[in-house]
Design an enzyme around this catalytic site. Structure first.
Site, short mmCIF file in Angstrom:
data_model
loop_
_atom_site.label_atom_id
_atom_site.label_comp_id
_atom_site.label_asym_id
_atom_site.label_seq_id
_atom_site.Cartn_x
_atom_site.Cartn_y
_atom_site.Cartn_z
N ARG A 161 37.49 40.24 55.02
CA ARG A 161 36.40 40.32 54.04
C ARG A 161 35.10 39.73 54.58
NH1 ARG A 161 35.56 35.63 51.24
NH2 ARG A 161 34.72 36.55 49.34
N ASP A 176 30.85 31.60 48.34
CA ASP A 176 32.30 31.33 48.30
C ASP A 176 32.55 29.83 48.18
OD1 ASP A 176 32.93 33.95 48.74
OD2 ASP A 176 33.43 33.71 50.87
#
Ligand code: ADE
Length: 277
Positions: A161, A176
């Protein structure tokens, strides 16, 4: 990026065909090659393990199948134009797999995974390949799985990802939890979507206010609250310079205090009997 996985359970890696990794593969951003370790066994029972020297429970994976498998995978990869391989050895005795390591590995062109079953692989295999390439022995957490295949899926997804163009939105991983380099790694707080009321449960008013500053503040407070609850160690590790005045107010409500000895740069610690949230 090229990925090779050598395993005695190739079907365990079938999830690499679906979702984000599957799509990256279909788009040609990721080349995934799964190999059956037993293809490099020559006895009737396709033996890959044997009893441990020195005694003890369980079995140890043998050198020869791994050696031949890895030699073949390396030769094939180089022939196909791959370069700079790194060996990823999932093991509960490895270094913790973190977002920082995921970011690092996402910068490498070729990863070769050696998930083991039983008590692990004869040490000489790792020692041998460590003379030819970087080896990363990684643990995905403080628990023992029956084998490393699930760890391969975890590492692969975390790495894939991060590859350019794999996630739709280039900014998706900037925020994140655990993004490396951030001064404060906080757990992300709750998220909501439509409808605005569900089974009598409403969403926090601030999220409907359209006031970006207030929304950002609320998100930050929720992150501090959640991190205090589940990962107080992350707050303790934070660079205190990461906390602004409003953060400090919230941290105080949550029972945190700056270390008086360490001012102006002391870490935070938690008052015993701090406010239970
Ligand atoms: N194999 C067995 N347990 C494991 C763990 N926690 N991490 C990585 N590989 C493993």
């Amino acid at each position: 990026m090229r990925l090779d996985v050598v395993t005695i359970f190739p079907e365990y890696l079938d999830p690499l065909n679906v979702s984000l990794v599957g799509k990256a593969r279909a788009r040609g951003q990721l080349g995934v090659h799964v190999h059956d370790l037993r293809d490099w066994t020559y006895d009737r029972h396709n033996t890959v393990d044997d009893t441990p020297y020195g005694g003890g429970p369980g079995m140890v994976m043998k050198t020869e199948p791994w050696g031949e498998a890895l030699d073949t995978v390396l030769a094939d990869g180089y022939e196909g134009g791959a370069h700079q391989p790194a060996l990823i050895v999932p093991t509960p005795s490895g270094r913790p797999f973190t977002q920082e390591l995921a970011v690092h590995l996402s910068g490498r062109p070729w990863l070769i995974f050696t998930p083991a079953r039983y008590e692990g692989i004869d040490r000489r295999v790792v020692d041998e390949y460590a003379t030819r390439m970087p080896v990363y022995e990684v643990s995905i957490g403080d628990y023992v799985l029956a084998g490393g295949e699930a760890a391969v899926l975890v590492v692969t997804e975390a790495v894939a990802r991060l590859l350019p163009g794999v996630l739709g939105n280039a900014e998706s991983h900037r925020d994140d939890s655990f993004a490396p380099g951030a001064m404060a790694n906080l757990l992300e707080g709750p998220v909501y979507t439509k409808p605005p009321a569900w089974r009598g449960r409403e969403i926090p008013d601030v999220l409907l206010s359209g006031h970006h500053g207030k929304i950002a503040r609320w998100r930050r407070d929720e992150a501090l609250r959640r991190t205090t609850e589940y990962r107080p160690d992350l707050i303790e590790r934070c660079d205190p310079k990461a906390f602004d005045k409003k953060d400090r107010e919230m941290l105080s409500i949550l029972g945190w205090e700056p270390d008086p000895e360490g001012e102006p740069c002391g870490r935070f610690w938690r008052r015993t009997g701090g406010v239970e949230q």
